[in-house]
Motif scaffolding. Structure first.
Motif, PDB file in Angstrom:
ATOM      1  N   PHE A   1       3.257  13.855   4.169  1.00  0.00           N
ATOM      2  CA  PHE A   1       2.459  12.759   3.611  1.00  0.00           C
ATOM      3  C   PHE A   1       0.950  12.947   3.669  1.00  0.00           C
ATOM      4  N   LEU A   2       0.450  13.970   4.346  1.00  0.00           N
ATOM      5  CA  LEU A   2      -1.001  14.155   4.470  1.00  0.00           C
ATOM      6  C   LEU A   2      -1.478  15.323   3.621  1.00  0.00           C
ATOM      7  N   THR A   3      -2.438  15.056   2.754  1.00  0.00           N
ATOM      8  CA  THR A   3      -3.124  16.099   1.996  1.00  0.00           C
ATOM      9  C   THR A   3      -4.622  15.904   2.187  1.00  0.00           C
ATOM     10  N   THR A   4      -5.399  16.873   1.749  1.00  0.00           N
ATOM     11  CA  THR A   4      -6.850  16.791   1.894  1.00  0.00           C
ATOM     12  C   THR A   4      -7.524  17.038   0.553  1.00  0.00           C
ATOM     13  N   SER A   5      -8.775  16.620   0.471  1.00  0.00           N
ATOM     14  CA  SER A   5      -9.551  16.821  -0.746  1.00  0.00           C
ATOM     15  C   SER A   5     -11.045  16.782  -0.427  1.00  0.00           C
TER      16      SER A   5
ATOM     17  N   VAL B   1     -13.564  11.658  -6.096  1.00  0.00           N
ATOM     18  CA  VAL B   1     -12.980  11.177  -7.354  1.00  0.00           C
ATOM     19  C   VAL B   1     -11.478  11.391  -7.363  1.00  0.00           C
ATOM     20  N   GLU B   2     -11.043  12.612  -7.062  1.00  0.00           N
ATOM     21  CA  GLU B   2      -9.611  12.901  -7.055  1.00  0.00           C
ATOM     22  C   GLU B   2      -8.894  12.164  -5.930  1.00  0.00           C
TER      23      GLU B   2
ATOM     24  N   VAL C   1       0.855  -1.182   0.000  1.00  0.00           N
ATOM     25  CA  VAL C   1       0.000   0.000   0.000  1.00  0.00           C
ATOM     26  C   VAL C   1       0.896   1.239   0.000  1.00  0.00           C
ATOM     27  N   GLU C   2       0.796   2.012  -1.064  1.00  0.00           N
ATOM     28  CA  GLU C   2       1.617   3.216  -1.177  1.00  0.00           C
ATOM     29  C   GLU C   2       0.816   4.498  -0.980  1.00  0.00           C
ATOM     30  N   ARG C   3      -0.485   4.409  -1.218  1.00  0.00           N
ATOM     31  CA  ARG C   3      -1.327   5.597  -1.087  1.00  0.00           C
ATOM     32  C   ARG C   3      -2.665   5.193  -0.489  1.00  0.00           C
ATOM     33  N   VAL C   4      -3.053   5.910   0.566  1.00  0.00           N
ATOM     34  CA  VAL C   4      -4.296   5.634   1.291  1.00  0.00           C
ATOM     35  C   VAL C   4      -5.220   6.831   1.170  1.00  0.00           C
ATOM     36  N   THR C   5      -6.486   6.560   0.946  1.00  0.00           N
ATOM     37  CA  THR C   5      -7.510   7.593   1.037  1.00  0.00           C
ATOM     38  C   THR C   5      -8.399   7.249   2.219  1.00  0.00           C
ATOM     39  N   VAL C   6      -8.615   8.239   3.074  1.00  0.00           N
ATOM     40  CA  VAL C   6      -9.515   8.096   4.213  1.00  0.00           C
ATOM     41  C   VAL C   6     -10.723   8.983   3.927  1.00  0.00           C
ATOM     42  N   ILE C   7     -11.889   8.392   3.842  1.00  0.00           N
ATOM     43  CA  ILE C   7     -13.115   9.141   3.572  1.00  0.00           C
ATOM     44  C   ILE C   7     -13.840   9.356   4.893  1.00  0.00           C
ATOM     45  N   GLY C   8     -13.956  10.614   5.274  1.00  0.00           N
ATOM     46  CA  GLY C   8     -14.584  10.984   6.533  1.00  0.00           C
ATOM     47  C   GLY C   8     -13.547  11.571   7.476  1.00  0.00           C
ATOM     48  N   ALA C   9     -13.704  12.842   7.808  1.00  0.00           N
ATOM     49  CA  ALA C   9     -12.719  13.544   8.628  1.00  0.00           C
ATOM     50  C   ALA C   9     -13.192  13.760  10.061  1.00  0.00           C
TER      51      ALA C   9
ATOM     52  N   LEU D   1      -6.967  12.743   3.062  1.00  0.00           N
ATOM     53  CA  LEU D   1      -8.148  12.786   3.919  1.00  0.00           C
ATOM     54  C   LEU D   1      -9.235  13.518   3.149  1.00  0.00           C
ATOM     55  N   CYS D   2     -10.372  12.874   2.979  1.00  0.00           N
ATOM     56  CA  CYS D   2     -11.443  13.409   2.132  1.00  0.00           C
ATOM     57  C   CYS D   2     -12.722  13.599   2.953  1.00  0.00           C
ATOM     58  N   ASP D   3     -13.346  14.758   2.760  1.00  0.00           N
ATOM     59  CA  ASP D   3     -14.637  15.010   3.385  1.00  0.00           C
ATOM     60  C   ASP D   3     -15.390  16.022   2.536  1.00  0.00           C
TER      61      ASP D   3
END
Length: 177
Positions: A69-73, A77-78, A2-10, A30-32
């Protein structure tokens, strides 16, 4: 791997999961639904990391890792397009979790693992909403995720051995077993 994780819900769980993955050097998105929610989550993560460093519970590199390593969106989709591991940490609603997995499935890589942080819902019911039940797994972090070094991985009836192995390796990477 696992190289990239998306977490949906902040919310509480989502921001904690994002903090843990980023601290361990895993590219994390981190996506919300809104920038305000994400800004608040990032402030909570920053405060939590600072507290951990002050108490000697985490090393000073934690702050740098989170920044790197942490970004948000606000765009699912992105956020999911290039992730190999997508975990939702939204309220305990089968309808909501199923809808999220259906949306994510349309945009993520065919090899991406879809994980749910549920502690109460049936993994098979969530997996049934997808065309890839073999890649759906329950990955329940204990709260607070950045303190409790414990994660429960729950397989569904159709969860593949490869999915289980990948998630177990991710757990070990984060020193959460």
């Amino acid at each position: 791997m696992v190289e990239r994780v998306t977490v949906i819900g902040a919310g509480t769980m989502g921001l904690g999961i994002a903090q843990v993955t980023a601290i361990h050097g895993i590219e994390t998105i981190l996506c919300d639904l809104s920038e305000d929610l994400l800004s608040s989550a990032c402030s909570s993560i920053d405060a939590s990391v600072a507290k951990g460093i002050d108490k000697g519970k985490t090393g000073p590199e934690a702050r740098e890792n989170v920044q790197q390593f942490l970004t948000t969106s606000v765009s699912t989709v992105e956020a999911c397009a290039e992730s190999s591991f997508i975990i939702e940490a939204v309220p305990e609603s089968l309808e909501l979790k199923s809808r999220i997995f259906q949306e994510v499935e349309e945009v993520c890589d065919s090899s991406a693992i879809l994980a749910t942080n549920t502690s109460t819902l049936d993994i098979d019911e969530i997996a049934a909403a997808t065309r890839r039940p073999d890649q759906v797994i329950g990955t329940h972090f204990f709260s607070p995720a950045h303190v409790m070094r414990l994660m429960e991985n729950v397989r569904g009836e159709k969860t593949s051995k490869q999915t289980i192995a990948t998630v177990m390796n991710l757990s070990k990477t984060m020193v959460i077993c």
